[in-house]
Design an enzyme around this catalytic site. Sequence first.
Site, mmCIF file in Angstrom:
data_model
loop_
_atom_site.group_PDB
_atom_site.id
_atom_site.type_symbol
_atom_site.label_atom_id
_atom_site.label_comp_id
_atom_site.label_asym_id
_atom_site.label_seq_id
_atom_site.Cartn_x
_atom_site.Cartn_y
_atom_site.Cartn_z
ATOM 1 N N HIS A 60 0.886 -1.170 0.000
ATOM 2 C CA HIS A 60 0.000 0.000 0.000
ATOM 3 C C HIS A 60 0.913 1.206 0.000
ATOM 4 O O HIS A 60 1.554 1.504 1.010
ATOM 5 C CB HIS A 60 -0.909 0.002 1.219
ATOM 6 C CG HIS A 60 -1.763 1.243 1.297
ATOM 7 N ND1 HIS A 60 -2.515 1.693 0.234
ATOM 8 C CD2 HIS A 60 -1.973 2.137 2.298
ATOM 9 C CE1 HIS A 60 -3.158 2.801 0.583
ATOM 10 N NE2 HIS A 60 -2.831 3.087 1.830
ATOM 11 N N ASP A 119 1.279 4.888 -0.089
ATOM 12 C CA ASP A 119 0.803 6.265 0.025
ATOM 13 C C ASP A 119 1.772 7.176 -0.715
ATOM 14 O O ASP A 119 2.985 7.152 -0.447
ATOM 15 C CB ASP A 119 0.727 6.687 1.494
ATOM 16 C CG ASP A 119 -0.321 5.911 2.267
ATOM 17 O OD1 ASP A 119 -1.499 5.985 1.890
ATOM 18 O OD2 ASP A 119 0.044 5.229 3.240
ATOM 19 N N ASP A 134 -7.833 1.315 1.681
ATOM 20 C CA ASP A 134 -7.679 2.203 2.830
ATOM 21 C C ASP A 134 -8.549 3.450 2.796
ATOM 22 O O ASP A 134 -8.404 4.315 3.648
ATOM 23 C CB ASP A 134 -6.207 2.627 2.948
ATOM 24 C CG ASP A 134 -5.832 3.051 4.361
ATOM 25 O OD1 ASP A 134 -6.479 2.574 5.312
ATOM 26 O OD2 ASP A 134 -4.893 3.845 4.512
ATOM 27 N N HIS A 164 -6.660 9.432 -0.482
ATOM 28 C CA HIS A 164 -7.432 9.528 0.761
ATOM 29 C C HIS A 164 -6.729 10.345 1.840
ATOM 30 O O HIS A 164 -7.373 11.108 2.564
ATOM 31 C CB HIS A 164 -7.797 8.141 1.273
ATOM 32 C CG HIS A 164 -6.624 7.231 1.458
ATOM 33 N ND1 HIS A 164 -5.951 6.673 0.405
ATOM 34 C CD2 HIS A 164 -6.008 6.778 2.571
ATOM 35 C CE1 HIS A 164 -4.963 5.916 0.866
ATOM 36 N NE2 HIS A 164 -4.975 5.962 2.170
#
Length: 898
Positions: free
Chosen positions: A22, A24, A134, A345
């Site tokens: 994941h 970011d 997420d 997000h």
Amino acid sequence: MEGYRDMSERNRTKVHVIPHTHWDREWYFTTSRSKVYLVKHVKEVLDALENIDGFHYYLLDAQGSLLDDYIRWCPEDEERIRQLVSAKRLMTGPWYTQTDQLVISSESMVRNLYYGMKTAQKYGHAMKVGYVPDAFGQSAQMPQIYREFGIERFLFWRGVSDNTNPHTEFTWEGSDGSRVFAVQMPFGYYYGGNIPENEEDLIPYLEKQIGALERKASTKHIYFPNGFDQAPVRLNLPELIKRFNALDTEREYVMNEPERFLAEIEADSQDLPVLRGELMEAKHMRIHKSIFSTRADLKQQNNRIENLIANTLEPVLAISHSLGHDYPHRIVEDIWKLLFENAAHDSIGGCNSDTTNQDVAFRYKQAYDIALNLLDLHMRMIASTIQQEETFAFTLFNTLPYVRGGVTEIEAYIPEESFVIRDTKGRELAYTIVEKVDQTDYVLGQHIDLNPSRKVHLPERVYRAKLLVELQEVPAMGYTQIVFDFSQGAAPVIERRNEDKIENEHFTIALQANGTLQITDKRSGQVYADQMVFEDNGDDGDSYNYSPPERDLIVSSAGSQMSATTTQTSVSQTLSLRFTLDVPYDLEERTAGITSGALPMQVEISLRKGENLIRFQVQVQNEVFSHRLRVLFDTGIASALSIADQPFGVIARPTSLPEVEVWEREQWQEKPITIEAMQSYAGLNNGTRGMAVMTGGVREYEIVGEQMDTIALTLFRTFGFMGKENLLYRPGRASGEKIVATPDAQLLGELSFTFGLHIQTSGFDEANVARAAREYLTPISSYQLCDFLNGRLIFAFRDEALVLDTDYSLMSFSNDSNVVLSSFKKAEQSDGYIVRVFNPYLSQSANVNMHFNQPVHAERVSLGEQPLEPQQRLTDGEEVVRLPELAHCKLMTVLVSI
């Protein structure tokens, strides 16, 4: 696809080990750091997939932007990536970035998927999975959006708890009835990220971790993700899987990726429960529901640019293209991609370090500057080629599909002389000058004479001005002109008085003795007392969650002493208020009940001639810490449901939640609250009357009051740390990094907010609230064509051939149409135009007949602008396109070729 070893093993649990990251793009770290480390990570992934026996697959977080970032710095690896993506071993897409789904606009989500799939397909394959590891909750319209992109399976983490569905598999039904097959990662995307190496640790680890997943599953298939945030690839994962199979003979372990896994588990799923609507439960995972108002300043910038692009820029570019100009696809794509970087997000959430949020703000500045100048250029290219003799003309652009009129704001450079304003039919238009500033030296000093032989009038003085003009008819999806006639006229009369009441055809608004407003609706005679109450309270939360302090002090503007003046013109009336809220300086003072801080405020309440909307502009000088400011409107309507817009439609939400009685006993991750997101409006309606707030700013509201009858619109909230522990609304650990201070998030300085109040004298559907909100967020745009401005100020233009008519309409909707236009733009893959509409009503159906200025060919296409199977031709060589009826929350996209 890896299968079972023999038929006798079909009753064993099959554990699908999914290697992934994941990633970011920014968070407590900046994008620059993320990109630098991404290069190292992707190189290791490529090497593992190419060189390690048994390393079959890798999921690169379903973000196509990561490959774009990598290739920009490592172009030599593009062919390696193409081979792995084409072989469906390196999985990417369908997203461009992992977007939020609640405060991002509907068109932003659609374009994110469009460019995400386009990017992934460029490298060989776009994963057809709605992979959302997420995001802080799932919008109720996502099933329809996914299906429109050919995505029928959904894999996610946040939003569903065991009180709604005890298993990981279910059917998710959206607001319009669209369904997707859904699988939840119940313990998060990082659940299998820390596999022990020692054998004595490995057996109990598998029993605990896989056993917990088995108890949640309704089939024999288990999704076991191996990875977490920015984690290195586990190079010995194939060897570990062999060890799993040797040690745990009760289960079968295989390496897999989401598409293959979902195909297998769906084939074995039967009699699934159906979950409907938004997925926003926070029992087992945090949703951060009040993140909608974190960093209100950044949220405002996002919303302003989203509205500018979809509501104004793209339609003007389409109009310009229809008149012979090139459509700048790549520039528009770059603007959207700047927004996508901020739509992830964490980025749009604002739950970042201050340094990262400075990067977010800069991207907004870039996107807005490019969009505004692109709009200016194309309006200018049209305005400068209209057949005209006037040297002082304004071209007005209406980007809605029906004729518009009414009072609109225009910015202009004007000389000192008096003038009248006329439209193309010679009608004199009422106007007023709201403000003007002398800029003579600046403007005239930049004039350039490209052709000295041409006579150019240079006025003695030039003022930068803001005008309100009452327009009569601006053509649908087109333009018209107004001209300033200096041969006659007198300065418009402006009356400024020390009064406390204003009115127009619809409303009378008076300041009450207690510092609130009394609004009288002239149409119904209904009187709304005690309106526009500003309420300030403490915010002991962080960048993820609003949370009140244990001992709060709520300060209300009701009872404040206000100075009031009114400004009255022929086209508008404004009530201006000044007052100061005495508030606590910080949380310590709030706990002690001390109010040594001050919150000076200026409020302008405006009524425009003929308009059924009350406009508010609020300025706050914020010099105090850790607090929240909301504005309240008492509807007098006790309601169990609020009404707000969501992507491509409307949603009714409960105003109170029964879970609030048990959340602490059941140890929920967050308190269940009714702070909700909207796209542009939220309100209450009882079937005969109603009220809604409309905003282009912070998209957060709550219904409050003992009778659940009052709309609370959040203006801003402030806090001092990225993460905090043990909040009242969020017990336990901090979200984010608790050591990261965020002084910028205190939003010290001058803050500005605009919003509108829409009062209805009918049921919600009959009041066309969505259309009113779209008009509020889509002002008529204007371009000033004037000789003395031609120079360095706006970049000099040569004289162009005057070939265009003074009035133009590309398309319009029939008068009985009741859809809302979501997008009008040039198609991405043809010379046609994309028209996207949706049904905005709670219960009634919607339809539209579209009229074009010449015969067209039209067919329905998907959100991805792909033909539908079988082909759905709507018209072939006619000027009128009749669309099928749209049911509740349904959207429709049409490709129109001229």
